[in-house]
Write an enzyme that holds these catalytic residues in place. Structure first.
Site, mmCIF file in Angstrom:
data_model
loop_
_atom_site.group_PDB
_atom_site.id
_atom_site.type_symbol
_atom_site.label_atom_id
_atom_site.label_comp_id
_atom_site.label_asym_id
_atom_site.label_seq_id
_atom_site.Cartn_x
_atom_site.Cartn_y
_atom_site.Cartn_z
ATOM 1 N N PRO A 31 89.422 0.276 9.084
ATOM 2 C CA PRO A 31 89.073 1.702 9.085
ATOM 3 C C PRO A 31 88.038 1.984 10.162
ATOM 4 C CG PRO A 31 88.085 0.588 7.202
ATOM 5 C CD PRO A 31 88.983 -0.405 7.857
ATOM 6 N N LYS A 32 88.169 3.137 10.807
ATOM 7 C CA LYS A 32 87.233 3.554 11.859
ATOM 8 C C LYS A 32 86.244 4.542 11.269
ATOM 9 C CE LYS A 32 85.467 4.504 15.906
ATOM 10 N NZ LYS A 32 84.356 5.304 15.332
ATOM 11 N N PHE A 33 84.980 4.092 11.106
ATOM 12 C CA PHE A 33 83.957 4.940 10.525
ATOM 13 C C PHE A 33 83.375 5.891 11.574
ATOM 14 C CE2 PHE A 33 84.220 1.525 7.467
ATOM 15 C CZ PHE A 33 84.040 2.172 6.258
ATOM 16 N N GLU A 178 87.624 8.268 10.259
ATOM 17 C CA GLU A 178 88.392 9.108 11.182
ATOM 18 C C GLU A 178 89.733 8.512 11.572
ATOM 19 O OE1 GLU A 178 86.215 9.807 14.769
ATOM 20 O OE2 GLU A 178 86.591 7.802 15.546
ATOM 21 N N GLY A 179 90.038 7.301 11.117
ATOM 22 C CA GLY A 179 91.312 6.705 11.455
ATOM 23 C C GLY A 179 91.283 5.198 11.314
#
Length: 305
Positions: A31-33, A178-179
């Site tokens: 996961p992209k924080f 965010e993705g």
């Protein structure tokens, strides 16, 4: 600082993709924080250095993370994202407020807005540069280093199952993810190269206003900091309605001396700085250079104080 990897280092980067990559047995998904990129260096004795993506040292702004890093073995170097959690989700404005704090204000902000470090790679450990090793090996070492410590230093979740990754992509936006970032399991850490891939939920992003060009009452453009990059960027010229709306907020904020930043088509331009109290939604498109367009002002202020 006695370590096999010393600041400044060039960080690995990701290129944006439009669909979830699938290659069974070859890819890892994280996961992209929504935070600030940071490299953490644990040196000898009580030495700790924190480096932003721009190579700027920000150790004094994050005394809580610097203190937590002392629990790591000497010679450890981590790459990751600094986040601040407020109301059950990541708060990028609060992170920017922390990053912009003076050494005198940083301890109080650390108590009010404690930071967490979401580590996603290890560049060195046990006095050895791990960047040439495959990601799968580096991930194992990262987990070994951090599992015993716990917050505020933690490894980001990772899966090799694309269906699990898709579930994360669909269910985690509500907490500020965010993705996804996608990495090859057999790939070395390539500083400065866009070898990783990034899948975002939308083509828009949130940014924090740190300055403006033109008069505060009707700014010509805004100077912004975006997640994952602490280098200020100048937006494209604002529309007349946005100039009026931004001016209504900016004239209530104390303006500082500012500095210079690069504007597409203009080169270096001077700007006045403001506290990180205003968030905007932006779109980023590319011609020869990345153009950042402000779409709207977001309600509410930032968390930086």
């Amino acid at each position: 600082m006695r370590a096999p990897v010393v600041p400044p280092v060039r960080v690995a980067l990701a290129r944006t993709v439009g669909t979830l990559p699938r290659d069974p047995g070859r890819l890892a998904y994280e996961p992209k924080f929504d935070g600030h990129r940071m490299v953490l260096f644990r040196g000898a004795g009580d030495e700790v250095a924190l480096q932003a993506r721009s190579s700027r040292l920000v150790t004094a702004a994050f005394p809580d993370l610097a203190a937590a890093a002392l629990a790591l073995p000497e010679g450890t170097v981590l790459d990751g994202e600094v986040v601040v959690w407020t109301g059950g989700r990541t708060d990028f404005a609060a992170v920017q407020g922390r990053a912009a704090a003076t050494p005198g204000r940083a301890p109080a902000l650390a108590r009010r807005l404690p930071a967490s470090y979401a580590a996603f790679d290890v560049l060195a450990a046990d006095g050895v540069d791990l960047r040439p090793r495959p990601y799968a090996r580096r991930r194992e070492r990262l987990v070994d280093l951090l599992d015993a410590l716990g917050p505020p230093l933690q490894a980001v979740p990772m899966t090799t199952d694309p269906d699990t990754a898709r579930d994360w992509f669909d269910t985690l936006p509500g907490i500020g993810v965010e993705g996804l970032v996608v990495k090859r399991l057999d790939e070395a850490y390539k500083g400065g190269a866009r070898a990783w891939r990034k899948l975002r939920h939308t083509d828009t992003r949130d940014a924090v206003v740190v300055g403006f060009t033109g008069p505060a009452q009707r700014p010509a453009a805004l100077v912004l900091v975006l997640p994952d990059d602490d280098t200020p960027v100048v937006s494209s010229p604002l529309t007349p309605p946005l100039r009026a709306r931004a001016g209504a907020v900016l004239r209530t904020l104390p303006a500082g001396e500012g500095g210079t930043a690069t504007a597409v088509g203009l080169g270096e331009v001077a700007y006045r700085s403001v506290p990180p109290a205003l968030e905007v939604e932006v779109a980023q498109g590319t011609t020869r250079h990345t153009v950042t367009t402000v779409l709207r002002l977001k309600e509410g202020g930032g968390g930086g104080g």
